[in-house]
Scaffold this active site. Structure first.
Site, PDB file in Angstrom:
ATOM      1  CG  HIS A 209       0.021   0.351   2.560  1.00 48.77           C
ATOM      2  ND1 HIS A 209       0.670  -0.618   3.141  1.00 48.77           N
ATOM      3  CD2 HIS A 209      -0.016   1.489   3.074  1.00 48.77           C
ATOM      4  CE1 HIS A 209       1.066   0.001   4.293  1.00 48.77           C
ATOM      5  NE2 HIS A 209       0.532   1.244   4.265  1.00 48.77           N
ATOM      6  NE  ARG A 210       5.126   1.480   4.552  1.00 53.72           N
ATOM      7  CZ  ARG A 210       5.122   2.181   5.495  1.00 53.72           C
ATOM      8  NH1 ARG A 210       4.743   3.426   5.356  1.00 53.72           N
ATOM      9  NH2 ARG A 210       4.674   1.736   6.674  1.00 53.72           N
TER      10      ARG A 210
END
Length: 377
Positions: A209-210
């Protein structure tokens, strides 16, 4: 003592759940402590519903500031405006913030401008990567707060190096692990388990998700391709973060042989970690949970603010070296992965230490400020 507890994102609620239970336990022992739970609304997650609060035993927030959406600057500003009103209407003795999200920094600044003490849970952790928004949040929060509750000696050293007095630093352990201990006997098999005929220790769990990994579609595609190529036909279970799904859908990234599922509630997600063959992630918190559960973990980052998960735990950093992934996954499948050890104080009692420390600090402060009626004239 009046405590305002701030949470803004899903990991925050996992961390404050045992703190709230520790306060409730102190209240049953007739200690003079009360709390308000403030949800900033930073993250909107349909899994952050009544089911989520019920699973973790968290009372519903006293107020939701509704500050989701917008850029980080817009969100931070909205949180500060909303939280200032909350503090003016309900002034506490101390604001307790956790972790390193925008809410943590914004609420710390707001409280300090109103001359209210702030206690930071998970203080002192550092990745050394100033491109991470979380690193900025950590540094700013720790530069102005009053009480520092740390997870490891490494975090203590970071704070000492920045000039924080030892008397303000309290090594208590990890409240996220408190939550894990309190709920491990309650974990639930997700509905998708039988539907997709999953088996224990016969799949890999992936979370990505980063921004550094997902905002560039070519990089995201390379990561997913490397996972598929390295997994030796083991199923890949992939709870997809909303920002990741947007990129996948927009650029039509090939997800063949990857089982994309919705984000899971806490008890179902811990089930998926515990019974996976290994975890591939860019989340810091998941590396901690994998360490306690002794599940092999590969982190898609070049640095970590949780080095104990590598030095003591089951985690290894892959970073941008995707060729390393195949080698690591082969070791995991062969059963040649390192065994993890539990870091000191990660024993499920961190929240009790936090509340015991705070009640002692504010009892002493109260005693010092009370007028002495026994002084002779």
């Amino acid at each position: 003592m009046k405590v305002t507890i701030v949470a803004g994102a899903r990991p925050n609620f996992i961390k404050v759940s045992p703190i709230i239970k520790a306060i409730q336990s102190a209240q049953r022992k007739q200690k003079l402590i009360s709390f308000r739970l403030v949800h900033t609304g930073q993250h909107y997650d349909k899994k952050m519903s009544s089911d989520f609060f019920d699973q973790l035993g968290i009372p519903h927030p006293n107020i939701n500031l509704g500050c989701g959406g917008g850029s980080q600057a817009e969100q931070g500003a909205a949180i500060m405006v909303g939280f200032e009103k909350e503090l003016i209407d309900n002034r506490p003795d101390v604001v307790l913030v956790v972790g390193d999200v925008t809410s943590t920094m914004a609420c710390t600044i707001t409280a300090k401008k109103l001359c209210i003490d702030v206690a930071h849970v998970e203080a002192g952790i550092r990745s050394g990567d100033m491109t991470m928004p979380e690193e900025i949040n950590r540094i700013v929060t720790d530069s102005i707060c009053d009480h520092f509750f740390t997870t490891t000696e490494t975090a203590n050293k970071h704070l000492q190096k920045s000039g924080i007095d030892d008397s303000k630093i309290h090594l208590v352990g990890n409240t996220m692990i408190d939550t894990l201990h309190q709920n491990l006997s309650k974990i639930k098999k997700p509905d998708l388990w039988d539907k997709h005929q999953l088996n224990k220790k016969q799949y890999f769990l992936a979370t990505i998700h980063r921004p550094s990994n997902v905002d560039n579609p070519e990089k995201l595609n390379s990561i997913l391709s490397a996972i598929k190529a390295s997994s030796l036909n083991f199923p890949i279970v992939f709870p997809v973060h909303p920002r990741t799904r947007q990129i996948i859908d927009r650029f039509k990234i090939n997800m063949e042989n990857i089982l994309m599922i919705e984000p899971q509630s806490y008890l179902e997600f811990i089930f998926l970690i515990q019974y996976s063959k290994g975890v591939i992630t860019d989340s810091g918190g998941i590396t901690e949970e994998a360490t306690i559960l002794d599940v092999p973990c590969l982190t898609l980052r070049n640095s970590t603010e949780r080095p104990e998960t590598v030095s003591l735990g089951t985690n290894e950093l892959i970073g941008d070296n995707l060729s390393k992934m195949k080698y690591c996954i082969e070791r995991i499948i062969a059963g040649n992965w390192k065994r993890g050890r539990v870091p000191p104080f990660w024993d499920g009692k961190s929240s009790e230490r936090i509340i015991d420390t705070l009640t002692l600090i504010y009892a002493n402060l109260s005693a010092k400020t009370e007028p002495n009626h026994n002084v002779s004239s």
